[in-house]
Design a protein around this motif. Sequence first.
Motif, PDB file in Angstrom:
ATOM      1  N   ASN A 105      11.149  16.663  -9.060  1.00 22.15           N
ATOM      2  CA  ASN A 105      10.384  16.599  -7.806  1.00 22.15           C
ATOM      3  C   ASN A 105       9.291  15.542  -7.801  1.00 22.15           C
ATOM      4  O   ASN A 105       8.405  15.575  -6.954  1.00 22.15           O
ATOM      5  N   ASN A 106       9.293  14.629  -8.757  1.00 16.07           N
ATOM      6  CA  ASN A 106       8.336  13.525  -8.800  1.00 16.07           C
ATOM      7  C   ASN A 106       9.069  12.204  -8.589  1.00 16.07           C
ATOM      8  O   ASN A 106      10.170  12.010  -9.107  1.00 16.07           O
ATOM      9  N   TYR A 107       8.431  11.309  -7.864  1.00 16.35           N
ATOM     10  CA  TYR A 107       8.965   9.963  -7.691  1.00 16.35           C
ATOM     11  C   TYR A 107       8.456   9.102  -8.834  1.00 16.35           C
ATOM     12  O   TYR A 107       7.248   8.910  -8.982  1.00 16.35           O
ATOM     13  N   VAL A 108       9.388   8.610  -9.628  1.00 17.68           N
ATOM     14  CA  VAL A 108       9.065   7.824 -10.820  1.00 17.68           C
ATOM     15  C   VAL A 108       9.636   6.419 -10.615  1.00 17.68           C
ATOM     16  O   VAL A 108      10.824   6.274 -10.301  1.00 17.68           O
ATOM     17  N   PRO A 109       8.811   5.375 -10.780  1.00 16.80           N
ATOM     18  CA  PRO A 109       9.322   4.015 -10.568  1.00 16.80           C
ATOM     19  C   PRO A 109      10.463   3.665 -11.512  1.00 16.80           C
ATOM     20  O   PRO A 109      10.419   4.002 -12.698  1.00 16.80           O
ATOM     21  N   THR A 110      11.467   3.015 -10.980  1.00 16.66           N
ATOM     22  CA  THR A 110      12.547   2.460 -11.793  1.00 16.66           C
ATOM     23  C   THR A 110      11.998   1.217 -12.509  1.00 16.66           C
ATOM     24  O   THR A 110      10.857   0.814 -12.279  1.00 16.66           O
ATOM     25  N   PHE A 111      12.831   0.596 -13.328  1.00 15.15           N
ATOM     26  CA  PHE A 111      12.415  -0.650 -13.965  1.00 15.15           C
ATOM     27  C   PHE A 111      12.042  -1.683 -12.901  1.00 15.15           C
ATOM     28  O   PHE A 111      11.002  -2.322 -12.968  1.00 15.15           O
ATOM     29  N   PHE A 112      12.908  -1.822 -11.894  1.00 21.83           N
ATOM     30  CA  PHE A 112      12.638  -2.746 -10.790  1.00 21.83           C
ATOM     31  C   PHE A 112      11.391  -2.319 -10.025  1.00 21.83           C
ATOM     32  O   PHE A 112      10.576  -3.155  -9.634  1.00 21.83           O
ATOM     33  N   LEU A 158       0.830  -1.202   0.000  1.00 21.00           N
ATOM     34  CA  LEU A 158       0.000   0.000   0.000  1.00 21.00           C
ATOM     35  C   LEU A 158       0.867   1.254   0.000  1.00 21.00           C
ATOM     36  O   LEU A 158       0.602   2.197  -0.760  1.00 21.00           O
ATOM     37  N   TYR A 159       1.888   1.290   0.818  1.00 25.04           N
ATOM     38  CA  TYR A 159       2.768   2.455   0.881  1.00 25.04           C
ATOM     39  C   TYR A 159       3.432   2.728  -0.465  1.00 25.04           C
ATOM     40  O   TYR A 159       3.419   3.856  -0.953  1.00 25.04           O
ATOM     41  N   ILE A 160       4.007   1.703  -1.061  1.00 26.87           N
ATOM     42  CA  ILE A 160       4.731   1.885  -2.318  1.00 26.87           C
ATOM     43  C   ILE A 160       3.768   2.246  -3.447  1.00 26.87           C
ATOM     44  O   ILE A 160       4.057   3.108  -4.275  1.00 26.87           O
ATOM     45  N   ASN A 161       2.609   1.624  -3.460  1.00 24.49           N
ATOM     46  CA  ASN A 161       1.609   1.935  -4.471  1.00 24.49           C
ATOM     47  C   ASN A 161       1.141   3.390  -4.344  1.00 24.49           C
ATOM     48  O   ASN A 161       0.965   4.085  -5.354  1.00 24.49           O
ATOM     49  N   THR A 162       0.966   3.858  -3.137  1.00 27.56           N
ATOM     50  CA  THR A 162       0.510   5.229  -2.922  1.00 27.56           C
ATOM     51  C   THR A 162       1.581   6.235  -3.337  1.00 27.56           C
ATOM     52  O   THR A 162       1.268   7.264  -3.946  1.00 27.56           O
ATOM     53  N   ILE A 163       2.840   5.944  -3.056  1.00 25.83           N
ATOM     54  CA  ILE A 163       3.920   6.824  -3.521  1.00 25.83           C
ATOM     55  C   ILE A 163       3.897   6.909  -5.040  1.00 25.83           C
ATOM     56  O   ILE A 163       4.008   7.992  -5.619  1.00 25.83           O
ATOM     57  N   ALA A 164       3.739   5.777  -5.704  1.00 19.52           N
ATOM     58  CA  ALA A 164       3.701   5.763  -7.171  1.00 19.52           C
ATOM     59  C   ALA A 164       2.505   6.543  -7.704  1.00 19.52           C
ATOM     60  O   ALA A 164       2.635   7.295  -8.676  1.00 19.52           O
ATOM     61  N   GLU A 165       1.354   6.383  -7.081  1.00 16.34           N
ATOM     62  CA  GLU A 165       0.155   7.094  -7.531  1.00 16.34           C
ATOM     63  C   GLU A 165       0.281   8.598  -7.349  1.00 16.34           C
ATOM     64  O   GLU A 165      -0.091   9.372  -8.228  1.00 16.34           O
ATOM     65  N   LYS A 166       0.793   9.010  -6.200  1.00 14.85           N
ATOM     66  CA  LYS A 166       0.884  10.446  -5.874  1.00 14.85           C
ATOM     67  C   LYS A 166       2.143  11.089  -6.429  1.00 14.85           C
ATOM     68  O   LYS A 166       2.238  12.317  -6.484  1.00 14.85           O
ATOM     69  N   LYS A 167       3.134  10.263  -6.793  1.00 15.26           N
ATOM     70  CA  LYS A 167       4.420  10.747  -7.303  1.00 15.26           C
ATOM     71  C   LYS A 167       5.138  11.651  -6.302  1.00 15.26           C
ATOM     72  O   LYS A 167       5.971  12.475  -6.671  1.00 15.26           O
ATOM     73  N   SER A 168       4.785  11.495  -5.031  1.00 12.24           N
ATOM     74  CA  SER A 168       5.324  12.366  -3.995  1.00 12.24           C
ATOM     75  C   SER A 168       5.262  11.654  -2.645  1.00 12.24           C
ATOM     76  O   SER A 168       4.232  11.061  -2.315  1.00 12.24           O
TER      77      SER A 168
END
Length: 82
Positions: free
Chosen positions: A53-60, A7-17
């Motif tokens: 200033n956005n968190y963008v998922p790496t390939f991994f 949930l935490y990682i998914n929310t970071i990806a969704e919010k990009k922050s």
Amino acid sequence: MNFKEQLYINTIAEKKSISKAAKELNISQPALSKYLSNLEQNLAQPLFDKENNNYVPTFFGKKYLYYAKEMLELNDKWEQEA
């Protein structure tokens, strides 16, 4: 079942922050940053890059998110049936 990590990682990806994700999750921004840092150390892989200033998922990170979302969806289905 506890799927806090997913949930935490998914929310970071969704919010990009981190700060926006922390606000939605009702936890502090430093706590979420520390959680992400510890997880990335345990996985020995970065899950996000920071771009403009956005968190963008790496390939991994994209692979991790794919399975994290599946786990969250399965948990939702389980809770609906239980």
